[in-house]
Write a protein that holds these residues in place. Structure first.
Motif, PDB file in Angstrom:
ATOM      1  N   SER A  96       0.822  -1.204   0.000  1.00 53.51           N
ATOM      2  CA  SER A  96       0.000   0.000   0.000  1.00 53.51           C
ATOM      3  C   SER A  96       0.859   1.258   0.000  1.00 53.51           C
ATOM      4  CB  SER A  96      -0.924  -0.015   1.223  1.00 53.51           C
ATOM      5  OG  SER A  96      -1.776   1.116   1.234  1.00 53.51           O
ATOM      6  N   VAL A  97       1.903   1.264   0.840  1.00 55.22           N
ATOM      7  CA  VAL A  97       2.826   2.407   0.877  1.00 55.22           C
ATOM      8  C   VAL A  97       3.515   2.563  -0.475  1.00 55.22           C
ATOM      9  CG1 VAL A  97       4.962   3.267   1.902  1.00 55.22           C
ATOM     10  CG2 VAL A  97       3.198   2.278   3.369  1.00 55.22           C
ATOM     11  N   PHE A  98       3.946   1.463  -1.048  1.00 60.24           N
ATOM     12  CA  PHE A  98       4.641   1.468  -2.333  1.00 60.24           C
ATOM     13  C   PHE A  98       3.760   2.058  -3.434  1.00 60.24           C
ATOM     14  CE2 PHE A  98       6.215  -0.950  -6.143  1.00 60.24           C
ATOM     15  CZ  PHE A  98       7.493  -0.408  -6.179  1.00 60.24           C
ATOM     16  N   SER A  99       2.496   1.664  -3.427  1.00 61.82           N
ATOM     17  CA  SER A  99       1.553   2.173  -4.425  1.00 61.82           C
ATOM     18  C   SER A  99       1.336   3.674  -4.272  1.00 61.82           C
ATOM     19  CB  SER A  99       0.217   1.439  -4.304  1.00 61.82           C
ATOM     20  OG  SER A  99      -0.716   1.937  -5.235  1.00 61.82           O
ATOM     21  N   ASP A 100       1.211   4.132  -3.020  1.00 56.89           N
ATOM     22  CA  ASP A 100       1.001   5.566  -2.766  1.00 56.89           C
ATOM     23  C   ASP A 100       2.200   6.395  -3.207  1.00 56.89           C
ATOM     24  OD1 ASP A 100      -1.521   5.184  -1.705  1.00 56.89           O
ATOM     25  OD2 ASP A 100      -0.817   5.101   0.371  1.00 56.89           O
ATOM     26  N   GLU A 101       3.380   5.898  -2.944  1.00 62.08           N
ATOM     27  CA  GLU A 101       4.589   6.672  -3.221  1.00 62.08           C
ATOM     28  C   GLU A 101       4.915   6.769  -4.714  1.00 62.08           C
ATOM     29  OE1 GLU A 101       7.193   5.986   0.879  1.00 62.08           O
ATOM     30  OE2 GLU A 101       7.476   4.644  -0.839  1.00 62.08           O
ATOM     31  N   PHE A 102       4.616   5.692  -5.454  1.00 61.54           N
ATOM     32  CA  PHE A 102       5.074   5.650  -6.837  1.00 61.54           C
ATOM     33  C   PHE A 102       3.943   5.463  -7.853  1.00 61.54           C
ATOM     34  CE2 PHE A 102       8.544   4.176  -4.104  1.00 61.54           C
ATOM     35  CZ  PHE A 102       9.491   5.146  -4.407  1.00 61.54           C
ATOM     36  N   ASN A 103       2.709   5.545  -7.353  1.00 57.93           N
ATOM     37  CA  ASN A 103       1.547   5.513  -8.239  1.00 57.93           C
ATOM     38  C   ASN A 103       1.538   4.276  -9.146  1.00 57.93           C
ATOM     39  OD1 ASN A 103      -0.888   6.595  -9.193  1.00 57.93           O
ATOM     40  ND2 ASN A 103       0.136   7.557 -10.947  1.00 57.93           N
ATOM     41  N   ILE A 104       1.843   3.135  -8.558  1.00 55.53           N
ATOM     42  CA  ILE A 104       1.781   1.882  -9.298  1.00 55.53           C
ATOM     43  C   ILE A 104       0.613   1.057  -8.769  1.00 55.53           C
ATOM     44  CG2 ILE A 104       3.475   0.783  -7.745  1.00 55.53           C
ATOM     45  CD1 ILE A 104       4.387  -0.858 -10.204  1.00 55.53           C
ATOM     46  N   PRO A 105      -0.250   0.548  -9.650  1.00 50.74           N
ATOM     47  CA  PRO A 105      -1.396  -0.255  -9.206  1.00 50.74           C
ATOM     48  C   PRO A 105      -0.949  -1.535  -8.494  1.00 50.74           C
ATOM     49  CG  PRO A 105      -1.693   0.481 -11.467  1.00 50.74           C
ATOM     50  CD  PRO A 105      -0.274   0.785 -11.102  1.00 50.74           C
ATOM     51  N   VAL A 106      -1.603  -1.838  -7.384  1.00 52.73           N
ATOM     52  CA  VAL A 106      -1.259  -3.009  -6.577  1.00 52.73           C
ATOM     53  C   VAL A 106      -2.542  -3.757  -6.206  1.00 52.73           C
ATOM     54  CG1 VAL A 106      -0.402  -3.768  -4.334  1.00 52.73           C
ATOM     55  CG2 VAL A 106       0.860  -2.051  -5.615  1.00 52.73           C
ATOM     56  N   ASN A 135      -8.421  -4.468 -15.399  1.00 54.85           N
ATOM     57  CA  ASN A 135      -9.587  -3.578 -15.362  1.00 54.85           C
ATOM     58  C   ASN A 135      -9.283  -2.245 -14.671  1.00 54.85           C
ATOM     59  OD1 ASN A 135     -11.249  -5.422 -16.695  1.00 54.85           O
ATOM     60  ND2 ASN A 135     -11.819  -6.444 -14.769  1.00 54.85           N
ATOM     61  N   LYS A 136      -7.983  -1.962 -14.477  1.00 53.80           N
ATOM     62  CA  LYS A 136      -7.507  -0.681 -13.928  1.00 53.80           C
ATOM     63  C   LYS A 136      -7.925  -0.462 -12.476  1.00 53.80           C
ATOM     64  CE  LYS A 136      -7.631   1.536 -18.506  1.00 53.80           C
ATOM     65  NZ  LYS A 136      -6.239   1.432 -18.850  1.00 53.80           N
ATOM     66  N   GLU A 137      -8.107  -1.539 -11.724  1.00 51.50           N
ATOM     67  CA  GLU A 137      -8.394  -1.416 -10.292  1.00 51.50           C
ATOM     68  C   GLU A 137      -7.077  -1.349  -9.522  1.00 51.50           C
ATOM     69  OE1 GLU A 137     -12.300  -3.649  -9.174  1.00 51.50           O
ATOM     70  OE2 GLU A 137     -11.232  -4.908 -10.608  1.00 51.50           O
ATOM     71  N   ASN A 138      -7.123  -0.698  -8.368  1.00 50.13           N
ATOM     72  CA  ASN A 138      -5.889  -0.449  -7.628  1.00 50.13           C
ATOM     73  C   ASN A 138      -6.148  -0.477  -6.124  1.00 50.13           C
ATOM     74  OD1 ASN A 138      -3.260   0.319  -6.940  1.00 50.13           O
ATOM     75  ND2 ASN A 138      -3.727   2.507  -7.111  1.00 50.13           N
ATOM     76  N   LYS A 139      -5.129  -0.887  -5.395  1.00 46.95           N
ATOM     77  CA  LYS A 139      -5.141  -0.901  -3.933  1.00 46.95           C
ATOM     78  C   LYS A 139      -6.355  -1.639  -3.373  1.00 46.95           C
ATOM     79  CE  LYS A 139      -3.600   2.233  -1.318  1.00 46.95           C
ATOM     80  NZ  LYS A 139      -3.427   3.484  -0.533  1.00 46.95           N
ATOM     81  N   LEU A 140      -6.517  -2.867  -3.841  1.00 44.45           N
ATOM     82  CA  LEU A 140      -7.576  -3.712  -3.313  1.00 44.45           C
ATOM     83  C   LEU A 140      -7.017  -5.107  -3.078  1.00 44.45           C
ATOM     84  CD1 LEU A 140      -8.619  -5.801  -5.766  1.00 44.45           C
ATOM     85  CD2 LEU A 140      -9.718  -3.741  -6.562  1.00 44.45           C
TER      86      LEU A 140
END
Length: 325
Positions: free
Chosen positions: A110-120, A280-285
């Motif tokens: 979650s931190v990684f996704s927030d910092e670098f805007n990569i879908p996780v 499907n472009k979903e992120n942080k789930l």
């Protein structure tokens, strides 16, 4: 999305390889390149990866552990480490990341996704079954069956010699394995972190149940407030002088072994759903399994909340206790 990376992180759990297989095959079905990074987040930092194909996941669905290996990464706990990991992903064109693991792994993701805007997207893989948003996590069913099989064997000796056996199972913060193993094995009582028990009252219950006339099994989660089985039996010693007491710590055998059919199917469904969520472009789930169907929950909820023990499970065990003998 053309390139997806995936890792296994934290403690290994039976069924992780089935999830890897599903991720790879679903990626290839959608003409997406799957990249597996070794040793969890540390492999992302050190750029240890390979591009997977069909042959790489042949005959792994029945294997325990994880072919990607796993580790806990101190480097990834720092911004510099995460930045290095991101640059490694970016260099090969990775557009999304799948993390198979527990809540600690999801926090890092979650931190990684927030910092670098990569879908996780997270896939719950832990024998503890303590992740919010899914009824079952990958590995729990296999671990539970391992515990029950071993408790059944201990029961033979307990009955033959009229002994009390205290069996310690995994569950530092969660009593899911302990409680369900107690129900399935017919244990006399269970101690779990979620439920407080007063020592003297517990000791009196043991004496009332057993009276030295039969074998008894007591399941103890390692994280119970009264301690693991060694500490617990030392505290109980003054109350149990008339009884033949034995302890067994099942330990890491609970993590190993071929995954059950349930875990293989669960892992396959969750692995495929994780890939299609990214497409499907979903992120942080996190993809999960609730009420006998696939489900999705925000990663922040999976991290910030706990999968609570069902009250009816505690009630059914209490109804089945042998109160006297």
């Amino acid at each position: 999305m053309k390139k997806i990376a995936f890792i296994t992180s934290g403690g290994d759990a039976p069924g992780m390889n089935a999830a890897i297989r599903s991720i790879v095959k679903t990626c290839l079905f959608h003409n997406c390149e799957p990249y597996g990074f070794y040793n969890g987040f540390q492999g992302m930092v050190e750029n240890e990866f390979r591009r997977f194909n069909y042959k790489d996941v042949n005959n792994i669905i029945f294997q325990g552990g994880t072919i990607l290996s796993s580790s806990r990464s101190d480097d990834f706990r720092t911004f510099e480490g995460r930045e290095k990991a991101y640059n490694n992903l970016k260099a090969i064109g990775i557009e999304g990341l799948i993390v198979i693991g527990g809540d600690g792994s999801f926090k890092g993701a979650s931190v990684f996704s927030d910092e670098f805007n990569i879908p996780v997207v997270g896939v719950p893989g832990t024998i503890d079954n303590d992740i919010f948003g899914t009824d079952y996590s990958i590995g729990f069913d296999t671990a539970l069956n391992t515990v029950v099989e071993n408790v059944d064997k201990l029961r033979d000796t307990a009955n033959s010699h009229h002994r009390m056996f205290f069996v310690e199972v995994m569950g530092r913060h969660s009593g899911y394995i302990a409680l369900h193993a107690a129900i399935a094995s017919g244990a006399e009582m269970v101690l779990i972190p979620e439920r407080e028990v007063e020592l003297e009252a517990f000791a009196n219950s043991l004496c009332r149940m057993n009276k030295g006339e039969r074998g008894s099994i007591f399941i103890v989660a390692e994280g119970d407030e009264l301690g693991g089985v060694e500490e617990l039996t030392n505290k109980l010693a003054p109350y149990l002088k008339a009884f033949d007491v034995r302890t067994t710590v099942l330990g890491h055998i609970q993590r190993g072994g071929r995954p059950s059919a349930f875990d293989r199917i669960l892992a396959t469904r969750l692995g495929s759903a994780s890939v299609e969520s990214l497409i499907n472009k979903e992120n942080k789930l996190m993809v999960g399994f609730s009420n006998n169907t696939l489900s999705k929950v925000k990663l922040e909820d999976a991290v910030g909340r706990k999968h609570k023990i069902a009250r009816e499970d505690m009630e059914i065990l209490e109804k089945l206790l042998t109160l006297s003998y």
